[in-house]
Write an enzyme that holds these catalytic residues in place. Structure first.
Site, PDB file in Angstrom:
ATOM      1  N   THR A 238       0.848  -1.204   0.000  1.00 50.02           N
ATOM      2  CA  THR A 238       0.000   0.000   0.000  1.00 50.02           C
ATOM      3  C   THR A 238       0.881   1.250   0.000  1.00 50.02           C
ATOM      4  OG1 THR A 238      -0.117  -0.113   2.414  1.00 50.02           O
ATOM      5  CG2 THR A 238      -1.980  -1.042   1.194  1.00 50.02           C
ATOM      6  N   ARG A 240       4.187   2.262  -2.422  1.00 48.70           N
ATOM      7  CA  ARG A 240       4.401   2.714  -3.791  1.00 48.70           C
ATOM      8  C   ARG A 240       4.741   1.497  -4.641  1.00 48.70           C
ATOM      9  NH1 ARG A 240       2.088   6.643  -2.534  1.00 48.70           N
ATOM     10  NH2 ARG A 240       2.780   8.817  -2.627  1.00 48.70           N
ATOM     11  N   ASP A 264      -2.452  -2.187  -3.647  1.00 46.51           N
ATOM     12  CA  ASP A 264      -3.219  -0.946  -3.824  1.00 46.51           C
ATOM     13  C   ASP A 264      -2.436   0.047  -4.678  1.00 46.51           C
ATOM     14  OD1 ASP A 264      -5.394   0.909  -3.254  1.00 46.51           O
ATOM     15  OD2 ASP A 264      -4.052   1.916  -1.846  1.00 46.51           O
ATOM     16  N   GLU A 269       1.206   3.346 -12.333  1.00 43.90           N
ATOM     17  CA  GLU A 269      -0.254   3.411 -12.215  1.00 43.90           C
ATOM     18  C   GLU A 269      -0.797   4.701 -12.857  1.00 43.90           C
ATOM     19  OE1 GLU A 269      -0.270   3.109  -7.873  1.00 43.90           O
ATOM     20  OE2 GLU A 269      -0.857   5.216  -7.739  1.00 43.90           O
ATOM     21  N   HIS A 287      -5.377   2.319  -5.799  1.00 41.59           N
ATOM     22  CA  HIS A 287      -4.716   3.317  -4.946  1.00 41.59           C
ATOM     23  C   HIS A 287      -5.738   4.119  -4.127  1.00 41.59           C
ATOM     24  CE1 HIS A 287      -0.937   6.061  -4.493  1.00 41.59           C
ATOM     25  NE2 HIS A 287      -1.663   6.020  -3.379  1.00 41.59           N
ATOM     26  N   GLY A 289      -5.785   3.948  -0.676  1.00 43.10           N
ATOM     27  CA  GLY A 289      -5.352   3.925   0.724  1.00 43.10           C
ATOM     28  C   GLY A 289      -5.924   5.060   1.549  1.00 43.10           C
TER      29      GLY A 289
END
Ligand code: 8YV
Length: 320
Positions: A238, A240, A264, A269, A287, A289
């Protein structure tokens, strides 16, 4: 400077945040949420006193070099700041601030979601139900990795890592960690410190990545290090995406060396390595989080508190 400082806000922000920004500043908002290129960002910085940016914005040394003298602060709406050329800003006397702490809990919640989702095959189960393929009970249907009593290795025991540790203790996991420095006893609690990443990996039935992206941590989880994990480990990221070598993790997910991964965040991305989508043993999130209503507002207020302090001539609460 005019009566109110002029702020460029590079992304659309939650309504409460934009409201306060527009009330207290001459704010250039981005209602269409266009993504700025480096060139566009440098151009848009013209005539501004501060930049309110977000993760992924290309706040490069070149962009910073092109900002006008009037820009005194770059407040990033994120705890991570690898997208900001902090040294270049410092060299120009521009203050850079981030949003630590306010997203610890939300991000740690998503780490647990990834951990459980990967271990207990959450995505596969959801797909099965939606596809109408759930035909009934079966004693060996969708068996997953048991969580209780397992060792959770946390790589990066900062504020988010410690919030993950607190949650994991609630699941009766044994917490291990590796950090640049050992934590003082009041922060370490019963977590077991490893002085090397290698030693941590060997003790990680589950591995949670919670370290920032730096030249030292990039691709830290490569084939050699994956080989040190116990067979059938579960990997959670979660932090990078670029902390993981995707070729190595995809291979390990194929071979079963890594039983499952809950991710995540992804290198490149939102254009993640497409092989993750094809694997049944991945639990993938976009992503999110920090994506709770409360947290995204708190992140915005944190940026605004930094801007307010800066323009009032007070020390910023969260300088980098
Ligand atoms: C954000 C994040 O969603 O804070 C961070 O570093 O990764 C996330 O909370 C994103 O970067 C928004 O700026």
């Amino acid at each position: 400077m005019p009566d109110k400082p002029r702020i460029l806000c590079t992304r659309r922000m939650p309504p409460n945040v934009e409201e306060r920004l527009a009330r207290d500043y001459h704010a250039t908002l981005n209602p269409e949420d266009r993504i700025y290129s480096a060139q566009g960002l440098a151009d848009a910085g013209e005539g501004k006193d501060g930049i309110f940016c977000a993760g992924g914005d290309p706040v490069t040394a070149e962009v910073i070099g092109r900002l006008p003298e009037s820009v005194g602060i770059i407040a990033t709406y994120s705890v991570g700041y690898e997208h900001v050329a902090v040294e270049a800003a410092r060299a120009r006397g521009i203050v850079v601030t981030n949003t630590p702490d306010v997203l610890n809990d939300a991000t740690a919640d998503v780490a647990m979601l990834c951990l459980l989702g990967a271990a207990r095959r959450g995505a596969e189960g959801d797909r099965m139900v939606r596809a109408g393929e759930w035909v009934g009970w079966d004693s060996t249907m969708m068996l997953g990795v048991h969580v209780t009593g397992k060792r959770l290795g946390i790589f990066g025991m900062g504020r988010i890592g410690r919030a993950v540790a607190r949650r994991a203790r609630g699941f009766d996991m044994e917490v291990h960690y590796n950090n640049r420095t050992r934590l003082p006893p009041e922060l370490e609690g019963d977590a077991i410190w490893h002085d090397t990443v290698e030693s941590l990996l060997a003790a990680s039935d589950f591995l949670s990545i919670n370290a920032p992206s730096t030249p030292e941590t990039r691709k830290f989880l490569d084939a050699e290090r994956i080989a040190l994990l116990p067979d059938g480990a579960v990997v959670v990221n979660t932090a990078r995406g670029d902390l993981v070598d995707d070729d190595a993790l995809v291979d390990a997910l194929h071979s079963g060396k890594v039983a499952a991964a809950g991710l995540d965040v992804f290198a490149g991305e939102p254009n993640l390595d497409p092989r993750y989508r094809e694997l049944a043993n991945t639990f993938l999130l976009p992503h999110i989080g920090s994506a709770s209503h409360e947290t995204r507002d708190a992140m915005g207020y944190c940026c605004l508190d930094n801007l307010d302090a800066f323009f009032a001539g007070r020390p910023c609460p969260n300088p980098i």
